[in-house]
Structures are given as structure tokens and as C-alpha cells.
Motif scaffolding. Sequence first.
Motif, PDB file in Angstrom:
ATOM      1  N   ARG A  82       0.836  -1.214   0.000  1.00 47.30           N
ATOM      2  CA  ARG A  82       0.000   0.000   0.000  1.00 47.30           C
ATOM      3  C   ARG A  82       0.866   1.257   0.000  1.00 47.30           C
ATOM      4  NH1 ARG A  82      -2.410   2.541   5.291  1.00 47.30           N
ATOM      5  NH2 ARG A  82      -0.351   3.485   5.085  1.00 47.30           N
ATOM      6  N   ASN A  83       1.831   1.294   0.930  1.00 52.94           N
ATOM      7  CA  ASN A  83       2.705   2.469   1.015  1.00 52.94           C
ATOM      8  C   ASN A  83       3.480   2.676  -0.276  1.00 52.94           C
ATOM      9  OD1 ASN A  83       1.862   2.966   3.590  1.00 52.94           O
ATOM     10  ND2 ASN A  83       3.671   2.131   4.599  1.00 52.94           N
ATOM     11  N   ARG A  84       3.951   1.573  -0.834  1.00 48.82           N
ATOM     12  CA  ARG A  84       4.754   1.650  -2.054  1.00 48.82           C
ATOM     13  C   ARG A  84       3.950   2.267  -3.200  1.00 48.82           C
ATOM     14  NH1 ARG A  84       8.561  -3.274  -3.976  1.00 48.82           N
ATOM     15  NH2 ARG A  84       9.455  -2.318  -5.808  1.00 48.82           N
ATOM     16  N   LEU A  85       2.710   1.769  -3.369  1.00 50.23           N
ATOM     17  CA  LEU A  85       1.882   2.285  -4.464  1.00 50.23           C
ATOM     18  C   LEU A  85       1.479   3.738  -4.219  1.00 50.23           C
ATOM     19  CD1 LEU A  85       0.378   1.608  -7.158  1.00 50.23           C
ATOM     20  CD2 LEU A  85      -1.625   1.194  -5.746  1.00 50.23           C
ATOM     21  N   LEU A  86       1.006   4.034  -3.000  1.00 49.57           N
ATOM     22  CA  LEU A  86       0.527   5.395  -2.723  1.00 49.57           C
ATOM     23  C   LEU A  86       1.655   6.419  -2.811  1.00 49.57           C
ATOM     24  CD1 LEU A  86      -2.133   4.954   0.123  1.00 49.57           C
ATOM     25  CD2 LEU A  86      -2.438   4.974  -2.354  1.00 49.57           C
ATOM     26  N   LEU A  87       2.845   6.068  -2.303  1.00 51.45           N
ATOM     27  CA  LEU A  87       3.969   7.006  -2.399  1.00 51.45           C
ATOM     28  C   LEU A  87       4.389   7.210  -3.854  1.00 51.45           C
ATOM     29  CD1 LEU A  87       6.084   6.126   0.732  1.00 51.45           C
ATOM     30  CD2 LEU A  87       5.257   8.393   0.126  1.00 51.45           C
ATOM     31  N   CYS A  88       4.289   6.146  -4.641  1.00 49.05           N
ATOM     32  CA  CYS A  88       4.625   6.260  -6.060  1.00 49.05           C
ATOM     33  C   CYS A  88       3.630   7.203  -6.752  1.00 49.05           C
ATOM     34  CB  CYS A  88       4.594   4.879  -6.708  1.00 49.05           C
ATOM     35  SG  CYS A  88       5.485   4.825  -8.265  1.00 49.05           S
ATOM     36  N   ILE A  89       2.337   7.055  -6.420  1.00 47.72           N
ATOM     37  CA  ILE A  89       1.305   7.947  -6.977  1.00 47.72           C
ATOM     38  C   ILE A  89       1.605   9.392  -6.580  1.00 47.72           C
ATOM     39  CG2 ILE A  89      -1.127   8.631  -6.770  1.00 47.72           C
ATOM     40  CD1 ILE A  89      -1.828   5.637  -6.606  1.00 47.72           C
ATOM     41  N   LEU A  90       1.900   9.608  -5.288  1.00 53.68           N
ATOM     42  CA  LEU A  90       2.168  10.968  -4.805  1.00 53.68           C
ATOM     43  C   LEU A  90       3.428  11.550  -5.440  1.00 53.68           C
ATOM     44  CD1 LEU A  90       1.296  10.469  -1.018  1.00 53.68           C
ATOM     45  CD2 LEU A  90      -0.087  11.638  -2.743  1.00 53.68           C
ATOM     46  N   ASN A  91       4.452  10.707  -5.601  1.00 55.44           N
ATOM     47  CA  ASN A  91       5.686  11.177  -6.244  1.00 55.44           C
ATOM     48  C   ASN A  91       5.437  11.618  -7.685  1.00 55.44           C
ATOM     49  OD1 ASN A  91       7.768  11.067  -4.313  1.00 55.44           O
ATOM     50  ND2 ASN A  91       7.833   8.857  -4.448  1.00 55.44           N
ATOM     51  N   ILE A  92       4.670  10.817  -8.413  1.00 54.53           N
ATOM     52  CA  ILE A  92       4.390  11.151  -9.819  1.00 54.53           C
ATOM     53  C   ILE A  92       3.550  12.421  -9.896  1.00 54.53           C
ATOM     54  CG2 ILE A  92       3.160  10.395 -11.894  1.00 54.53           C
ATOM     55  CD1 ILE A  92       4.105   7.569 -11.316  1.00 54.53           C
ATOM     56  N   CYS A  93       2.563  12.548  -8.990  1.00 58.76           N
ATOM     57  CA  CYS A  93       1.745  13.778  -8.965  1.00 58.76           C
ATOM     58  C   CYS A  93       2.630  14.995  -8.733  1.00 58.76           C
ATOM     59  CB  CYS A  93       0.680  13.692  -7.869  1.00 58.76           C
ATOM     60  SG  CYS A  93      -0.691  12.596  -8.276  1.00 58.76           S
ATOM     61  N   LYS A  94       3.591  14.846  -7.813  1.00 57.71           N
ATOM     62  CA  LYS A  94       4.481  15.964  -7.487  1.00 57.71           C
ATOM     63  C   LYS A  94       5.408  16.297  -8.656  1.00 57.71           C
ATOM     64  CE  LYS A  94       7.904  17.417  -4.078  1.00 57.71           C
ATOM     65  NZ  LYS A  94       8.822  16.972  -3.034  1.00 57.71           N
ATOM     66  N   ASP A  95       5.993  15.242  -9.270  1.00 57.95           N
ATOM     67  CA  ASP A  95       6.955  15.441 -10.361  1.00 57.95           C
ATOM     68  C   ASP A  95       6.301  15.945 -11.647  1.00 57.95           C
ATOM     69  OD1 ASP A  95       9.280  14.873  -9.137  1.00 57.95           O
ATOM     70  OD2 ASP A  95       9.432  12.798  -9.796  1.00 57.95           O
ATOM     71  N   VAL A  96       5.243  15.258 -12.044  1.00 57.86           N
ATOM     72  CA  VAL A  96       4.643  15.528 -13.357  1.00 57.86           C
ATOM     73  C   VAL A  96       3.633  16.662 -13.302  1.00 57.86           C
ATOM     74  CG1 VAL A  96       3.331  14.509 -15.263  1.00 57.86           C
ATOM     75  CG2 VAL A  96       5.021  13.139 -14.058  1.00 57.86           C
ATOM     76  N   LEU A  97       2.850  16.715 -12.209  1.00 57.29           N
ATOM     77  CA  LEU A  97       1.763  17.698 -12.144  1.00 57.29           C
ATOM     78  C   LEU A  97       2.091  18.891 -11.251  1.00 57.29           C
ATOM     79  CD1 LEU A  97      -1.072  15.058 -11.667  1.00 57.29           C
ATOM     80  CD2 LEU A  97      -0.243  16.017 -13.818  1.00 57.29           C
ATOM     81  N   GLY A  98       3.114  18.731 -10.397  1.00 58.45           N
ATOM     82  CA  GLY A  98       3.501  19.838  -9.529  1.00 58.45           C
ATOM     83  C   GLY A  98       2.543  20.083  -8.384  1.00 58.45           C
ATOM     84  N   ARG A  99       1.697  19.111  -8.066  1.00 60.72           N
ATOM     85  CA  ARG A  99       0.763  19.273  -6.932  1.00 60.72           C
ATOM     86  C   ARG A  99       0.449  17.898  -6.348  1.00 60.72           C
ATOM     87  NH1 ARG A  99      -4.007  17.298  -7.937  1.00 60.72           N
ATOM     88  NH2 ARG A  99      -4.746  16.954 -10.060  1.00 60.72           N
ATOM     89  N   LEU A 100      -0.132  17.908  -5.150  1.00 60.87           N
ATOM     90  CA  LEU A 100      -0.508  16.656  -4.494  1.00 60.87           C
ATOM     91  C   LEU A 100      -2.018  16.615  -4.277  1.00 60.87           C
ATOM     92  CD1 LEU A 100       2.249  16.367  -1.747  1.00 60.87           C
ATOM     93  CD2 LEU A 100       1.974  14.876  -3.719  1.00 60.87           C
ATOM     94  N   PRO A 101      -2.617  15.427  -4.365  1.00 58.97           N
ATOM     95  CA  PRO A 101      -4.051  15.314  -4.041  1.00 58.97           C
ATOM     96  C   PRO A 101      -4.259  15.378  -2.539  1.00 58.97           C
ATOM     97  CG  PRO A 101      -3.125  13.149  -4.516  1.00 58.97           C
ATOM     98  CD  PRO A 101      -2.026  14.146  -4.765  1.00 58.97           C
ATOM     99  N   LYS A 102      -5.519  15.493  -2.104  1.00 60.50           N
ATOM    100  CA  LYS A 102      -5.820  15.432  -0.670  1.00 60.50           C
ATOM    101  C   LYS A 102      -5.514  14.020  -0.176  1.00 60.50           C
ATOM    102  CE  LYS A 102      -9.699  18.644  -0.989  1.00 60.50           C
ATOM    103  NZ  LYS A 102     -11.170  18.713  -1.078  1.00 60.50           N
ATOM    104  N   VAL A 103      -4.961  13.937   1.022  1.00 57.89           N
ATOM    105  CA  VAL A 103      -4.634  12.632   1.600  1.00 57.89           C
ATOM    106  C   VAL A 103      -5.432  12.471   2.891  1.00 57.89           C
ATOM    107  CG1 VAL A 103      -2.778  11.186   2.506  1.00 57.89           C
ATOM    108  CG2 VAL A 103      -2.312  12.741   0.616  1.00 57.89           C
ATOM    109  N   VAL A 104      -6.224  11.393   2.985  1.00 55.17           N
ATOM    110  CA  VAL A 104      -7.111  11.186   4.133  1.00 55.17           C
ATOM    111  C   VAL A 104      -6.845   9.817   4.742  1.00 55.17           C
ATOM    112  CG1 VAL A 104      -9.522  11.175   4.906  1.00 55.17           C
ATOM    113  CG2 VAL A 104      -8.865  12.539   2.916  1.00 55.17           C
ATOM    114  N   GLY A 105      -6.823   9.761   6.082  1.00 51.57           N
ATOM    115  CA  GLY A 105      -6.738   8.483   6.780  1.00 51.57           C
ATOM    116  C   GLY A 105      -5.354   7.876   6.824  1.00 51.57           C
ATOM    117  N   ILE A 106      -4.323   8.674   6.525  1.00 51.36           N
ATOM    118  CA  ILE A 106      -2.956   8.157   6.528  1.00 51.36           C
ATOM    119  C   ILE A 106      -2.157   8.833   7.642  1.00 51.36           C
ATOM    120  CG2 ILE A 106      -0.786   8.010   5.235  1.00 51.36           C
ATOM    121  CD1 ILE A 106      -2.402   7.914   2.672  1.00 51.36           C
TER     122      ILE A 106
END
Length: 204
Positions: free
Chosen positions: A132-156
Motif C-alpha cells: 500500500r505504502n509503495r503504491l501510494l507514495l509512487c502515486i504521490l511522487n508522480i503527482c508531485k513530479d509531473v503535475l507539480g501538486r498533491l491530491p488530498k490525503v485522508v486516513g494516513i
Amino acid sequence: MAKSSADDEELRRACEAAIEGTKQKVVVSIRVAKSRGIWGKSCKLGRNMAKPRVLVLSTKAKAQHSKAFLRVLKYSTGGVLEPAKLYKLKHLSKVEVITNDPSGCTFMLGFDNLRSQSVAPPQWTMRNIDDRNRLLLCILNICKDVLGRLPKVVGIDVVEMALWAKDNKPTVTVQGNLYDGPIPSMVTETDLKVSVERELVTQA
């Protein structure tokens, strides 16, 4: 620790074959179980049995910028992976870990461009917290690198997530050729905290 399906080269090759011709590069592929539920609650299995799926994070290089996608692959009757759904990560607005699943392995991804916002998106259940951590961190990293922003993060638990990332740096560093060269990047604890605080302000 059990070997993660994210390290399964055979699975990765099968995913690359499934999206061949799209010019997209597989960043990570991981086995999950898909079920339906409502925001904040895990669904009861039974009539609504979980289905095996593979989530694939992929990027596509463009002249000015790169595009990032979340692909859902399903198994055909012959056991071959085939594309089932395609989401653009630029529309990812929310990552929510389902708090009443005691394992912490179930989460939902909210996209702001889905036609019906009243219907909750699928729930994805991983084999363990590491996956779970591996996938979610990968998603967040790509959002940060490619899109320059992060989605809302809930329950973590952001501190726990940041500590996990620190201990598992090789597995969560994005080393994809998103632009002209490899861009190793890490989502920091501060990034996660800002995203969570933003969510708390929104709910207040």
C-alpha cells in the motif's frame, strides 16, 4: 517480508504487453483486489466479492510535459491481462485510506472528472501495508513530479508513512524518464502534512 508483486518482472512484462502501442512507460505494476464501497467505509464481501486486478502507473513523454496515468488491468478468461479502465492522474483529487479496515490495506482514489460523483469509486485492497505504502507514495511522487501538486490525503498517518519512505527509499524513488533525464524525487513528510492539513481545513 513476502516479495511484493511490484518486483514481479513477469507481471511487469505482461502489463507492458497489455498497453503496447500506447507509448506509455510502466512505472510500477502491482496486484490488488477490487471491491465497491462508500467513502470512509470498507464494503462487506459476499455478494459483492472482490475481484483480482492489476494497477499500473504509467507515464507518457510529451514535448512540453509528461502525462501520467493510472491503468486498471483485468484478467481475461484465458488469464491474459487486458486494459479495463484508464484514469488520468491530473484528475486525482483525493487519496483515502479506509479507516475501518483494521489492516489499513484498503484505499480509494477520487477523481474529480468522474461523471457521477454520487457513486463512490472502487476500493482497492493490497496484500500488505508495504504494498500500500509503495503504491501510494509512487502515486504521490508522480503527482508531485509531473503535475507539480498533491491530491488530498485522508486516513494516513503521515509520520508513519514518511518513516516508511525513509526506510524503503530504493523502492519509492521515482526513477522514470519523465522528462529528458531521470528525476529521482521523494515526497517528504512536510508535503504529506500540508496535503492532510488542507483536507482538514476543507472539512472544517
